[in-house]
Design a protein around this motif. Structure first.
Motif, PDB file in Angstrom:
ATOM      1  N   THR A  15       1.442  12.522  -2.293  1.00  0.00           N
ATOM      2  CA  THR A  15       1.133  11.020  -1.830  1.00  0.00           C
ATOM      3  C   THR A  15       0.459  11.208  -0.726  1.00  0.00           C
ATOM      4  O   THR A  15       0.678  11.530   0.335  1.00  0.00           O
ATOM      5  N   ILE A  16      -0.498  10.160  -0.605  1.00  0.00           N
ATOM      6  CA  ILE A  16      -1.423   9.848   0.607  1.00  0.00           C
ATOM      7  C   ILE A  16      -1.144   8.577   0.899  1.00  0.00           C
ATOM      8  O   ILE A  16      -1.100   7.395   0.462  1.00  0.00           O
ATOM      9  N   LEU A  18      -1.940   5.826   3.067  1.00  0.00           N
ATOM     10  CA  LEU A  18      -3.289   4.878   3.764  1.00  0.00           C
ATOM     11  C   LEU A  18      -3.007   3.941   4.979  1.00  0.00           C
ATOM     12  O   LEU A  18      -2.280   3.143   4.806  1.00  0.00           O
ATOM     13  N   ALA A  33      -9.196   7.553  -0.814  1.00  0.00           N
ATOM     14  CA  ALA A  33      -8.279   8.550  -1.138  1.00  0.00           C
ATOM     15  C   ALA A  33      -8.435   9.072  -2.566  1.00  0.00           C
ATOM     16  O   ALA A  33      -8.131  10.326  -2.693  1.00  0.00           O
ATOM     17  N   GLU A  34      -9.074   8.049  -3.586  1.00  0.00           N
ATOM     18  CA  GLU A  34      -9.227   8.915  -4.834  1.00  0.00           C
ATOM     19  C   GLU A  34     -10.437   9.971  -4.662  1.00  0.00           C
ATOM     20  O   GLU A  34     -10.216  10.671  -5.621  1.00  0.00           O
ATOM     21  N   ILE A  42      -0.648   7.184  -4.029  1.00  0.00           N
ATOM     22  CA  ILE A  42      -1.014   6.127  -2.980  1.00  0.00           C
ATOM     23  C   ILE A  42       0.062   5.335  -2.568  1.00  0.00           C
ATOM     24  O   ILE A  42       0.315   4.665  -3.181  1.00  0.00           O
ATOM     25  N   GLY A  44      -0.375   2.419   0.122  1.00  0.00           N
ATOM     26  CA  GLY A  44      -1.295   1.865   1.177  1.00  0.00           C
ATOM     27  C   GLY A  44      -0.583   0.688   1.877  1.00  0.00           C
ATOM     28  O   GLY A  44       0.112  -0.163   1.305  1.00  0.00           O
ATOM     29  N   TYR A  97       0.602  13.204   2.740  1.00  0.00           N
ATOM     30  CA  TYR A  97      -0.395  13.417   3.668  1.00  0.00           C
ATOM     31  C   TYR A  97      -0.776  12.056   4.145  1.00  0.00           C
ATOM     32  O   TYR A  97      -0.963  10.977   3.469  1.00  0.00           O
ATOM     33  N   LEU A  99      -3.576   9.453   5.745  1.00  0.00           N
ATOM     34  CA  LEU A  99      -5.072   9.340   5.737  1.00  0.00           C
ATOM     35  C   LEU A  99      -5.265   8.132   6.533  1.00  0.00           C
ATOM     36  O   LEU A  99      -5.132   6.856   6.044  1.00  0.00           O
TER      37      LEU A  99
END
Ligand code: MLT
Length: 201
Positions: A15-16, A18, A33-34, A42, A44, A97, A99
């Protein structure tokens, strides 16, 4: 916190998280991210602080001068939010992660400064040193990508180097990528982050 969540393509996808720059929203970094982590989940998030209507993750007294008390409280608030989101949406909390760009990269760095296992790795675009005088946790092996500008008017080169050395001093595996486009997050910097991320999977 106001946010957007999209599950990953596979159950074991990372999972990112944002984290936008000043004046951004939870949607800002979705395209990035994509590109960096196709198929990842994701999360965000929109910063809870408003500076003349511009969302941020913590208060500042002036550009680059942070309200440290607020930064520390907002760092804890964001950390708890991510923990709760993992339970609510059922993603693996140990496979997240960060970002972040600018103000978002600064709060991501602050989370790392406060909590050893907060992220599996981090991509920080144009971060600053969030706080000084802290004893960092053991960050052994934590992969961190830093995107920086040699001529960034907000983040002097020596500050990027100071952050990289604080993180590596605590054991993180830091990779710094330099550009010459000021504080901008350029296409080539995003591509460098994507290439770095591929080496992590
Ligand atoms: C901050 O306040 O976090 C930095 O000045 C970067 C930014 O402008 O967001």
């Amino acid at each position: 916190m106001k946010h957007i969540y999209k599950a990953g393509a596979q159950p074991d996808a990372p999972t990112i998280l944002l984290l936008h720059g000043t004046g951004g929203t939870e949607n800002d970094l979705i395209g990035l991210a994509e590109m960096i982590a196709p198929g990842a989940g994701i999360l965000g998030v929109r910063g809870n602080v408003s500076e003349n209507g511009m969302p941020r993750f913590f208060r500042r007294l002036a550009e680059g001068i942070f309200d440290e008390e607020d930064l520390i409280a907002r760092t804890a608030e964001l950390g708890s939010f991510v923990d709760a989101a993992a339970v609510e949406y059922g993603f693996d909390r140990s496979n997240v992660y960060a970002l972040g760009y600018s103000n978002g990269a600064n709060i991501a760095a602050s989370l790392i400064f406060h909590q050893a296992d907060v992220f599996k790795g981090a991509i920080l675009h144009h971060p600053m040193v969030p706080l000084r005088g802290l004893e960092l946790p053991d960050l052994k092996g934590l992969p961190v990508f830093i995107g920086a500008g040699e001529n960034d008017p907000i983040v002097p080169r020596r500050e990027t180097e100071e952050l990289a050395s604080l993180l590596s001093g605590a054991g993180a595996d830091v990779n710094t990528h330099w550009e010459r486009q000021g504080h901008q997050l350029t296409r080539t910097e995003a591509e460098a982050a994507a290439a770095w991320f591929k080496t992590q999977a």
